[in-house]
Scaffold this active site. Structure first.
Site, PDB file in Angstrom:
ATOM      1  N   GLU A 121       6.832  19.853   1.156  1.00  0.00           N
ATOM      2  CA  GLU A 121       6.452  19.170  -0.081  1.00  0.00           C
ATOM      3  C   GLU A 121       6.499  17.679   0.177  1.00  0.00           C
ATOM      4  O   GLU A 121       7.283  17.224   0.992  1.00  0.00           O
ATOM      5  CB  GLU A 121       7.472  19.459  -1.195  1.00  0.00           C
ATOM      6  CG  GLU A 121       7.578  20.901  -1.581  1.00  0.00           C
ATOM      7  CD  GLU A 121       8.971  21.271  -2.102  1.00  0.00           C
ATOM      8  OE1 GLU A 121       9.747  20.369  -2.475  1.00  0.00           O
ATOM      9  OE2 GLU A 121       9.257  22.470  -2.119  1.00  0.00           O
ATOM     10  N   LYS A 123       7.729  13.970  -0.456  1.00  0.00           N
ATOM     11  CA  LYS A 123       8.985  13.453  -0.995  1.00  0.00           C
ATOM     12  C   LYS A 123       8.604  12.362  -1.983  1.00  0.00           C
ATOM     13  O   LYS A 123       8.236  11.254  -1.606  1.00  0.00           O
ATOM     14  CB  LYS A 123       9.836  12.887   0.143  1.00  0.00           C
ATOM     15  CG  LYS A 123      11.236  12.500  -0.303  1.00  0.00           C
ATOM     16  CD  LYS A 123      12.098  12.214   0.921  1.00  0.00           C
ATOM     17  CE  LYS A 123      13.549  11.988   0.571  1.00  0.00           C
ATOM     18  NZ  LYS A 123      13.785  10.887  -0.348  1.00  0.00           N
ATOM     19  N   ASP A 125       8.826   9.439  -4.542  1.00  0.00           N
ATOM     20  CA  ASP A 125       9.757   8.322  -4.595  1.00  0.00           C
ATOM     21  C   ASP A 125      10.052   7.988  -6.045  1.00  0.00           C
ATOM     22  O   ASP A 125       9.430   7.137  -6.660  1.00  0.00           O
ATOM     23  CB  ASP A 125       9.133   7.115  -3.879  1.00  0.00           C
ATOM     24  CG  ASP A 125      10.161   6.061  -3.573  1.00  0.00           C
ATOM     25  OD1 ASP A 125      11.365   6.331  -3.762  1.00  0.00           O
ATOM     26  OD2 ASP A 125       9.768   4.969  -3.157  1.00  0.00           O
ATOM     27  N   LYS A 322      10.611  10.727   6.984  1.00  0.00           N
ATOM     28  CA  LYS A 322      10.330   9.480   6.279  1.00  0.00           C
ATOM     29  C   LYS A 322       9.156   8.726   6.903  1.00  0.00           C
ATOM     30  O   LYS A 322       9.122   8.486   8.106  1.00  0.00           O
ATOM     31  CB  LYS A 322      11.573   8.562   6.305  1.00  0.00           C
ATOM     32  CG  LYS A 322      12.785   9.167   5.605  1.00  0.00           C
ATOM     33  CD  LYS A 322      12.607   9.264   4.096  1.00  0.00           C
ATOM     34  CE  LYS A 322      13.133   8.089   3.326  1.00  0.00           C
ATOM     35  NZ  LYS A 322      14.541   7.821   3.384  1.00  0.00           N
ATOM     36  N   CYS A 416     -10.733 -27.271 -10.510  1.00  0.00           N
ATOM     37  CA  CYS A 416     -11.226 -26.150  -9.706  1.00  0.00           C
ATOM     38  C   CYS A 416     -11.232 -26.562  -8.239  1.00  0.00           C
ATOM     39  O   CYS A 416     -11.803 -27.604  -7.892  1.00  0.00           O
ATOM     40  CB  CYS A 416     -12.628 -25.768 -10.157  1.00  0.00           C
ATOM     41  SG  CYS A 416     -13.411 -24.588  -9.045  1.00  0.00           S
ATOM     42  N   CYS A 419     -15.274 -26.691  -7.216  1.00  0.00           N
ATOM     43  CA  CYS A 419     -16.254 -27.614  -7.797  1.00  0.00           C
ATOM     44  C   CYS A 419     -15.619 -28.814  -8.477  1.00  0.00           C
ATOM     45  O   CYS A 419     -16.316 -29.724  -8.901  1.00  0.00           O
ATOM     46  CB  CYS A 419     -17.180 -26.886  -8.758  1.00  0.00           C
ATOM     47  SG  CYS A 419     -16.390 -26.459 -10.309  1.00  0.00           S
ATOM     48  N   CYS A 440     -20.513 -23.839 -10.345  1.00  0.00           N
ATOM     49  CA  CYS A 440     -19.434 -23.839  -9.367  1.00  0.00           C
ATOM     50  C   CYS A 440     -19.859 -22.972  -8.178  1.00  0.00           C
ATOM     51  O   CYS A 440     -20.227 -21.813  -8.343  1.00  0.00           O
ATOM     52  CB  CYS A 440     -18.167 -23.279 -10.012  1.00  0.00           C
ATOM     53  SG  CYS A 440     -16.841 -22.945  -8.851  1.00  0.00           S
TER      54      CYS A 440
HETATM   55  S1  IVH Z   1      15.073  18.802  -2.092  1.00  0.00           S
HETATM   56  C1  IVH Z   1      19.387  19.947  -1.017  1.00  0.00           C
HETATM   57  N1  IVH Z   1      12.566  18.171  -2.427  1.00  0.00           N
HETATM   58  O1  IVH Z   1      15.014  13.239  -2.056  1.00  0.00           O
HETATM   59  C2  IVH Z   1      17.992  19.462  -1.111  1.00  0.00           C
HETATM   60  N2  IVH Z   1      14.184  16.442  -2.657  1.00  0.00           N
HETATM   61  O2  IVH Z   1      17.419  12.848  -0.070  1.00  0.00           O
HETATM   62  C3  IVH Z   1      17.739  18.723  -2.347  1.00  0.00           C
HETATM   63  N3  IVH Z   1      13.241  14.261  -3.270  1.00  0.00           N
HETATM   64  O3  IVH Z   1      17.685  12.843  -4.160  1.00  0.00           O
HETATM   65  C4  IVH Z   1      16.524  17.891  -2.376  1.00  0.00           C
HETATM   66  N4  IVH Z   1      11.146  14.908  -3.368  1.00  0.00           N
HETATM   67  O4  IVH Z   1      15.487  12.978  -5.313  1.00  0.00           O
HETATM   68  C5  IVH Z   1      13.831  17.725  -2.408  1.00  0.00           C
HETATM   69  N5  IVH Z   1      10.303  17.768  -2.738  1.00  0.00           N
HETATM   70  C6  IVH Z   1      11.561  17.326  -2.732  1.00  0.00           C
HETATM   71  C7  IVH Z   1      11.888  15.982  -3.017  1.00  0.00           C
HETATM   72  C8  IVH Z   1      13.218  15.581  -2.960  1.00  0.00           C
HETATM   73  C9  IVH Z   1      11.987  13.900  -3.510  1.00  0.00           C
HETATM   74  C10 IVH Z   1      14.415  13.353  -3.323  1.00  0.00           C
HETATM   75  C11 IVH Z   1      15.511  13.838  -4.223  1.00  0.00           C
HETATM   76  C12 IVH Z   1      16.800  13.687  -3.471  1.00  0.00           C
HETATM   77  C13 IVH Z   1      16.393  13.037  -2.200  1.00  0.00           C
HETATM   78  C14 IVH Z   1      17.107  13.731  -1.076  1.00  0.00           C
END
Ligand code: IVH
Length: 688
Positions: A121, A123, A125, A322, A416, A419, A440
């Site tokens: 999935e 991640k 932010d 990351k 400006c 001009c 201008c």
């Molecule tokens: S799973 C034990 N899935 O990442 C596993 N976390 O460092 C629990 N986050 O604080 C997290 N997208 O806020 C998981 N698809 C995702 C995520 C996700 C964002 C964030 C979450 C958590 C941090 C973990």
């Protein structure tokens, strides 16, 4: 107790129907990405429900859609103990570290084949929150806090329409704790900040901060106005008869319950597929409307997850890959002022080049004078630069502790920079403008660039550098001047041989035959984009009628409000603009008259997508013909898409359409369909 009279039975029915419709609308919008109600229809139903509930307070239930913003401002947030701690994840910063994770997991599970299934999935932010439902009703929502104790922000979370107040379906668990991320889309963030800039209130550095600030409001009515969304990624506890065996199966159940899960969620087998997922997600990152800072990779099988267990504060069965950071620091070398097409003067930061999220950045926008004051930035400062998605790089913060002794104040010009006209600052507007219009040179260049651009008169081979030269030599002063250029004259320009000069003359000749919508768009009237230009053309039918229109006539045009109407009206009141139009027509620019909206528009309300190449027309022509029929033409396929026209070379959009069961037409079918629609006797566009 009062008996249910027929009247109250009717009332109960209406209340129940409205609630069901509103819940369904949220589900379609947030979970299926397939809205059924317009915002207006949603609001109308919500107001009706509010009216009925205020007349009959005994009918109010805590899970009613009206109760999203019910609570009074809080004094503070209560502490909430998490029944299952909210853990963090270990990080991987490159492909080797992902491979090492896969190896560790396989070794620990004593598996020899590299075919373990991972659920991947993005991640998101944002901020992690946890939601507890008892008998299907949301009873508590909390932040992560330190992982063991968070803050109870139930009233705020209830305002998010993507968080169900009541779970859908009939197999509801007695108890479930769902975790996920609250985040803000770029579009919502930009609108929020633009409003804050105008009002002089707090501007947020990034969507994450905006989401955090919005969730931690003591007054839920403020949270309700912020464009926050929730996406679920974990079932932390469930008390249920149906036991799922895999994380991905739980994600599917969450969707049935009415949660949004990540559309990019995918199940992959083995490390090669896993790395491929990470690469593909990295490529998509810049085009998403929300920030992701990586991918979360989870062993899908829950039995194996249990077997792997945890180390310290992170699971062994998951890792966060990351991406490179979207913020970097660098030095502000100087500030230059650019004059745009409408005269707006924008301060641009010249930076010591720095790589941000994979791209070299040496300029960033500073928006306007107020933004410079808000940042408190000076030339020479170390600044934090942010580049996210397709948004232009921004200066988000100044590192004041590191300010050098020779830092200089940024002086906004009184004249400006191009001009020399005295600049204007309109009361209530944050923008400073050069009022000189086409007098201008900067605005002249921009106006001509816009005029020649692909969606306007589409003059092939007339690029930015060439226009700069033509304006600097004063060979061209208005767009009409382009049509008086001669091939010999052009061939004198450095780096433009005879052949290119001839080609340009031919392209100019071709561009004389245009359409009224393109012509109106090409004039570059403030806030008149392609869609508005099309509406104006169809409404008035001729340029003369448009030029004669009064404000009231203009406001009668679809999607034209008082501001746009005033821009159009003022544009044609200006003598020099009328002269430019006359000169263009004298130079032979022409179009076929657009018929006043008696043309059939069977595609109103539909969105179409064109992909791949077409043989009988360009994609732009296809797009224009669809728009003339009332359709919106979009660049991406969703469940809302009415149809996709796919020519050879179509790739991911075609795949997406097939996956979503959206109708796909090849060129031949498209032409047949077009002919039917345009003649007015064709069937209505299918799917609406
Ligand atoms: S799973 C034990 N899935 O990442 C596993 N976390 O460092 C629990 N986050 O604080 C997290 N997208 O806020 C998981 N698809 C995702 C995520 C996700 C964002 C964030 C979450 C958590 C941090 C973990």
């Amino acid at each position: 107790m009062s008996q249910k009279t027929p009247k109250t039975a009717e009332l109960h029915d209406e209340v129940a129907r409205l609630r069901a419709e509103l819940d369904e609308a949220n589900y379609r919008y947030y979970v299926l990405d397939d809205p059924t109600l317009t915002d207006e229809d949603y609001d109308r139903r919500l107001r009706r429900l509010q009216e009925l509930e205020s007349q009959h307070p005994d009918l109010v239930t805590p899970d009613s859609p009206t109760q999203r913003v019910g609570a009074a401002p809080a004094e503070g947030f209560p502490e909430v103990q998490h029944a299952v701690p909210m853990l963090s994840l270990d990080n991987a910063f490159n492909e080797e570290e992902i491979a090492a994770f896969v190896k560790r997991v396989n070794e620990r599970l004593e598996r020899n084949d590299d075919d373990l299934a991972f659920c991947c999935e993005p991640k998101l932010d944002g901020l992690a929150v946890s939601l507890v439902y008892e008998q299907g009703v949301l009873i508590s929502g909390a932040t992560r806090g330190d992982g063991r104790t968070g803050e109870g922000i139930t009233s705020n979370l209830r305002t998010l329409r993507s968080i169900p107040l009541k779970l859908r379906g009939d197999s509801i668990p007695q108890l479930i704790e769902v975790r996920g991320e609250v985040y803000m889309r770029h579009s919502g963030f930009e609108t929020l900040n633009a409003r804050a800039r105008e009002e002089g209130s707090k501007v947020f550095a990034n969507p994450r901060n905006a989401a955090a600030g919005s969730l931690r409001q003591l007054d839920p009515r403020i949270t309700a106005q912020r464009p926050l969304e929730f996406c679920a990624y974990q079932v932390a506890r469930i008390d249920d008869d149906e036991v799922a065996m895999a994380h991905s199966a739980y994600m599917a159940r969450l969707r049935e319950f009415g949660f949004r899960t990540h559309p990019e969620l995918a199940l992959v087998e083995g490390s090669a597929a896993l790395l491929e997922y990470c690469r593909r997600l990295g490529e998509k990152r810049d085009h998403l409307d929300y920030d992701i800072d990586g991918a979360v990779i989870k062993v899908d099988d829950l039995r194996l997850q249990r077997e792997l267990g945890f180390v310290a504060r992170a699971p062994r069965w998951a890792i966060a890959y990351k991406f490179p950071a979207q913020e970097q620091t660098t030095r502000l070398k100087d500030v230059e002022f650019q004059v745009g097409r409408t005269g707006a003067i924008t301060p641009v930061a010249r930076l010591e080049p720095v790589t941000v999220a994979g791209a070299l950045v040496s300029n960033a926008t500073l928006h306007n004078q107020d933004e410079i004051a808000r940042l408190g930035v000076m030339i020479g400062d170390r600044v934090v630069i942010r580049r996210a998605g397709d948004v232009i790089p921004q200066v988000v913060r100044v590192m004041e502790d590191e300010r050098p002794d020779d830092a200089r104040v940024i002086e906004f010009p009184m004249h400006c920079p191009v001009c020399g006209s005295e600049v204007e600052r309109v009361e209530g507007e944050a923008v400073v403008r050069c009022p000189a219009g086409l007098f201008c040179a900067a605005q002249r260049k921009e106006a001509i660039k816009h005029f020649a651009s692909r969606r306007a008169l589409d003059i092939d081979g007339l690029g930015t550098k060439l226009i700069d030269q033509l304006v600097e030599r004063e060979w061209v002063k208005t767009p009409a001047g382009l049509f008086h250029l001669g091939a010999e004259e052009l061939a004198e320009l450095p780096r433009l041989g005879k052949k290119s000069a001839d080609n340009l003359i031919a392209a100019l000749e071709k561009s004389r035959h245009t359409t009224l919508p393109r012509f109106i768009y090409a004039l570059g009237i403030r806030e008149v984009g392609e869609a508005t230009a099309g509406n104006l053309a169809r409404h008035f039918g001729t340029l003369e009628a448009l030029m004669r229109a009064e404000l009231v006539d203009l406001e009668a045009v679809e999607d034209v409000g008082p501001v746009v109407a005033a821009h159009v009206y003022n544009f044609f009141q200006e003598q020099h603009n009328r002269e430019t139009v006359d000169q263009l027509i004298d130079a032979g620019v022409q179009w076929e008259e657009t018929e006043v909206s008696v043309r059939p528009q069977p595609l109103i309300g539909q969105t179409w997508v064109l992909t791949g190449t077409l043989e009988s027309m360009t994609r732009d022509e296809g797009r224009a013909r669809l728009q003339a029929l009332g359709a919106k033409v979009s660049g991406s396929v969703s469940k809302r898409t009415a149809g996709v026209v796919a020519g050879p070379g179509a790739g991911s959009k075609l795949a997406k359409a097939e996956e979503l069961n959206v109708e796909v037409l090849d060129e031949e079918a498209f032409l047949t369909r077009l002919a039917g629609w345009e003649s007015g006797d064709g069937e209505k566009g299918e799917a609406s």
